[in-house]
Write an enzyme that holds these catalytic residues in place. Structure first.
Site, short mmCIF file in Angstrom:
data_model
loop_
_atom_site.label_atom_id
_atom_site.label_comp_id
_atom_site.label_asym_id
_atom_site.label_seq_id
_atom_site.Cartn_x
_atom_site.Cartn_y
_atom_site.Cartn_z
N GLU A 128 3.16 -8.38 7.09
CA GLU A 128 1.90 -8.99 6.67
C GLU A 128 2.05 -9.95 5.50
O GLU A 128 1.35 -9.83 4.49
CB GLU A 128 0.86 -7.92 6.34
CG GLU A 128 0.48 -7.06 7.53
CD GLU A 128 -0.68 -6.11 7.24
OE1 GLU A 128 -1.11 -6.03 6.08
OE2 GLU A 128 -1.15 -5.46 8.18
N TYR B 61 -7.12 -3.39 12.25
CA TYR B 61 -7.87 -2.18 11.90
C TYR B 61 -9.35 -2.36 12.23
O TYR B 61 -10.20 -2.25 11.37
CB TYR B 61 -7.66 -1.85 10.41
CG TYR B 61 -6.27 -1.32 10.14
CD1 TYR B 61 -5.98 0.02 10.28
CD2 TYR B 61 -5.22 -2.19 9.81
CE1 TYR B 61 -4.70 0.51 10.06
CE2 TYR B 61 -3.94 -1.72 9.59
CZ TYR B 61 -3.69 -0.36 9.72
OH TYR B 61 -2.42 0.13 9.51
N GLU C 151 0.52 -1.85 14.15
CA GLU C 151 -0.25 -0.89 13.35
C GLU C 151 -1.67 -0.82 13.89
O GLU C 151 -2.23 -1.84 14.29
CB GLU C 151 -0.36 -1.31 11.87
CG GLU C 151 0.88 -1.16 11.05
CD GLU C 151 0.68 -1.55 9.58
OE1 GLU C 151 -0.45 -1.45 9.07
OE2 GLU C 151 1.67 -1.95 8.96
N ASP D 190 0.81 -1.20 0.00
CA ASP D 190 0.00 0.00 0.00
C ASP D 190 0.86 1.27 0.00
O ASP D 190 0.69 2.15 0.84
CB ASP D 190 -0.91 -0.05 1.25
CG ASP D 190 -1.87 1.12 1.33
OD1 ASP D 190 -2.35 1.56 0.27
OD2 ASP D 190 -2.14 1.59 2.46
C1 GCB Z 1 -1.57 -2.42 6.64
C2 GCB Z 1 -0.27 -2.34 5.95
C3 GCB Z 1 0.09 -0.93 5.55
C4 GCB Z 1 -1.14 -0.21 5.01
C5 GCB Z 1 -2.17 -0.14 6.11
C6 GCB Z 1 -3.47 0.51 5.62
O1 GCB Z 1 -1.89 -3.37 7.30
O2 GCB Z 1 0.78 -2.93 6.67
O3 GCB Z 1 1.12 -0.98 4.61
O4 GCB Z 1 -0.84 1.06 4.52
O5 GCB Z 1 -2.48 -1.43 6.54
O6 GCB Z 1 -3.66 1.70 5.79
O7 GCB Z 1 -4.28 -0.21 5.02
#
Ligand code: GCB
Length: 639
Positions: free
Chosen positions: A447, A500, A536, A203
């Site tokens: 990941e 997330y 994260e 990403d």
């Molecule tokens: C993740 C990734 C990261 C992305 C982020 C997102 O899990 O490790 O590279 O930018 O989520 O914002 O989706």
């Protein structure tokens, strides 16, 4: 014209081969025996738009001035080339681009006693380098330095003129790191002729070019090639065991001195390896854990010989910090004290320059980290510039050093070719960063598809290899897999989890966070009894969007996501959670997709480094954590 699917291969160059690995990669530093000539500034540039992207090799553009084989444009170095012009074909270019620069080499450099080394800080992704039309090296990998000795080539050209040509190819395949695939679409009813796209599973924008400084430097013929320093302490005695490799001299007399911040010599030793003892040692402490963080000594390494009436010597000064790192079932210890990571994930990313090293940006980012009260960052998702690692050393910012193992999602990227390249990248990364006090842990991937059958062998091998390269630092990779099915987790020292909640899952439902995050931690700790970092978490914000009640993409929603996560962290950090790294420090550019509004907006700072509401919330928290968990003098809140 015929085009085969291999036409974008990164190994188009003649006689491809990796750069020579078994030597050192000391950061170039001036000394009484070494000089540096930086080659930053404007280079000539041309992208090879030919159908097979191979015209440059067919016509041997390296053999004469680039301007003689076609039009050239100005290209700044260091910088990504993608955002420099208004041409969308260059922004989204796939294949070989050509850089060229002429430099005059001082006549004193071209001598029997001197080595002249051409060093590229990084070039994304695959590079071939010529000097005066003669190939001097190739390198695979976009984030680590490579160099070649070029004095022989210069000797053939006594005028001192030195034309450096560098071809760089950004193509990613299933075997590169990061991996990607090239898709040729042959459907004249829906796509233009010769339609090719680069697909990736990560990403961030696949910026390319000469991203870090290019330089020439000299050393004597016999020279200090590598230094390895391991540190520990007992009571007030600091112990540095060192190993120096000198090349070009059979029996070098090596002298090592250790100087403190004021330049006073506090200890010394002789011989290519040994242990230096420092009484009343100043330890290297993280920012906010000590009133004098980031203490560095200077280790002066020199080699000298007297041969037929002349003195030959080489002198190199390496900054070193004395500190220890240890992991228990529930804690991360720095200098035997529990360390709680309250920090960020970053990117090398900015307007116009893309991933090019930029001094103002770098210093601004460190100032923002300190303003925020952050004590750490992860180099998501690739090694950062050495200049950044040196800043981290000096400011006491703790680093989780990640290799470019991001987006390993396809089962074909777990094969032997991928694994052996991944091992080689870890060799290069550890070789480059092993002496940074700030680096406390290696991350071998982000990941990956860790639930796939080959992932077990792959990560077992990779992490064992990394530990064999550096037995002093813990090793991890960052996971978003299911705790019960993750095949790499058994081999890590610290569990690093990304999640997330209320964003990619249950979007808009902040109320799920306490439940799901608690379950996440209990599951992982229950299975592995290893400390956990939330590596994260976060939410996108388009700066300036506001709603109440909070809705996704507003400043309020990001704050609420953070707040909900923090409540759980505060309970679990009393048990086994040892850190939290926000995703992300700043907004950054990505490929264009329906989920990205001109890039990823999960920054707590905008791409221009303006704070969003979440930054102020995090600042309050990080300074409070520093006061609670650090060794700061009372009242040291907010500098
Ligand atoms: C993740 C990734 C990261 C992305 C982020 C997102 O899990 O490790 O590279 O930018 O989520 O914002 O989706």
């Amino acid at each position: 014209e015929q085009r085969s699917p291999t036409t974008y291969s990164v190994r188009e160059g003649p006689s491809a081969g990796l750069a020579y690995h078994s030597c050192g990669m000391l950061f170039p530093r001036e000394s009484s025996s070494r000089e540096i000539k930086e080659l930053n500034g404007l280079w000539n540039f041309r992208a090879d738009h030919s159908l097979n992207r191979n015209l440059g090799f067919e016509q041997a553009w390296y053999k004469s001035r680039l301007a003689e084989s076609g039009p050239v444009i100005d290209m700044p170095v260091p910088a990504s080339y993608n955002d420099i012009t208004q041409d969308p074909r260059l922004r989204d270019f796939i294949g070989w681009v050509w850089y060229e620069r002429e430099v005059l080499v001082p006549s004193g450099w071209v001598s029997e006693e001197t080595r002249v080394v051409l060093r590229v800080g990084s070039a994304h992704y695959y590079s071939v380098v010529w000097v005066n039309g003669i190939k001097v090296m190739e390198h695979e990998g976009g984030h680590l330095p490579f160099e070649a000795e070029i004095v022989e080539v210069l000797r053939n050209n006594p005028g001192g003129a030195c034309r450096i040509t560098i071809a760089v190819n950004n193509t990613l395949t299933l075997q590169t790191l990061p991996p990607g695939t090239i898709q040729h679409i042959d459907d004249p009813t829906r796509y233009p002729a010769d339609y090719v796209v680069q697909n990736t599973n990560f990403d961030f924008f696949n910026y390319a070019g000469l991203h870090r400084p290019v330089m020439l430097y000299t050393t004597p013929k016999a020279y200090v090639d590598d230094i390895t320093v391991l540190t520990t302490f007992a009571d007030n005695i600091g112990l540095l065991s060192y190993q120096v490799s000198v090349l070009g001299s059979p029996n070098p007399t090596v002298t090592v001195t250790l100087s403190d911040k004021d330049g006073c010599c506090v200890a010394s030793s002789t011989g290519p390896s040994g242990v230096i003892k420092v009484t009343d040692a100043n330890l290297w402490w993280p920012y906010l854990m000590h009133e004098n963080p980031g203490y560095l000594y200077s280790m002066g390494v020199s080699w000298a010989a007297f041969i037929v009436g002349s003195v030959y010597e080489d002198v190199y000064a390496l900054p070193v910090g004395i500190r220890t790192v240890q992991v228990t079932n529930t804690q991360f210890l720095i200098n035997n004290k529990p360390f709680y990571f309250h920090g960020v994930n970053k990117h090398e990313d900015a307007d116009i320059r893309g991933k090019g090293l930029d001094w103002p940006l770098m210093v601004k980012d460190f100032n923002l980290l300190k303003w925020l009260g952050a004590n750490s960052f992860r180099t998501s998702h690739y090694p950062y510039a050495e200049e950044i690692m040196q800043m981290a050393d000096r400011h006491g910012i703790v680093v989780i050093d990640e290799c470019p193992g991001v987006g390993i999602k396809d089962i074909r990227s777990f094969g032997n070719a991928s694994l052996s390249h991944h091992l080689a990248v870890m060799d290069e990364l550890v070789r480059r960063d092993k002496n940074h006090a700030s680096v406390v842990m290696w991350s071998v991937a982000n990941e990956p598809a860790a639930e796939m059958p080959p992932a077990g062998f792959y990560f077992k091998t990779l992490m064992a290899h990394t530990k064999s390269l550096d037995p002093t630092r813990p090793v991890t990779f960052i996971t978003d897999s299911n705790f019960a099915r993750d095949k790499g987790a058994p081999y890590v020292d610290v569990i690093c989890v990304n999640s997330y909640f209320s964003w990619y899952h249950d979007p808009g439902h902040l109320e799920v966070i306490p439940f799901q995050l608690n379950t996440q931690f209990e599951n992982w700790y229950g299975k592995y009894q290893k400390p956990i970092i939330q590596s994260e978490y976060g939410a996108d914000v388009v700066p300036g969007l506001h709603t109440d009640p909070p809705m996704m993409f507003t400043e309020e929603y990001q704050k609420m996501v953070l707040q909900n996560y923090h409540d759980v962290f505060d309970r679990k950090r009393k048990e086994y959670v040892i850190g939290e790294l926000i995703w992300n420090f700043a907004d950054f550019m990505t490929a264009q997709t329906v989920t990205r509004v001109v890039g990823n907006k999960k920054g707590i700072f905008s791409r221009q480094r303006h704070p969003k509401a979440g930054a102020f919330l995090l600042r309050e928290r990080y300074w409070r954590l520093a006061n609670e968990t650090g060794l700061l003098p009372v009242g040291a809140r907010y500098p």
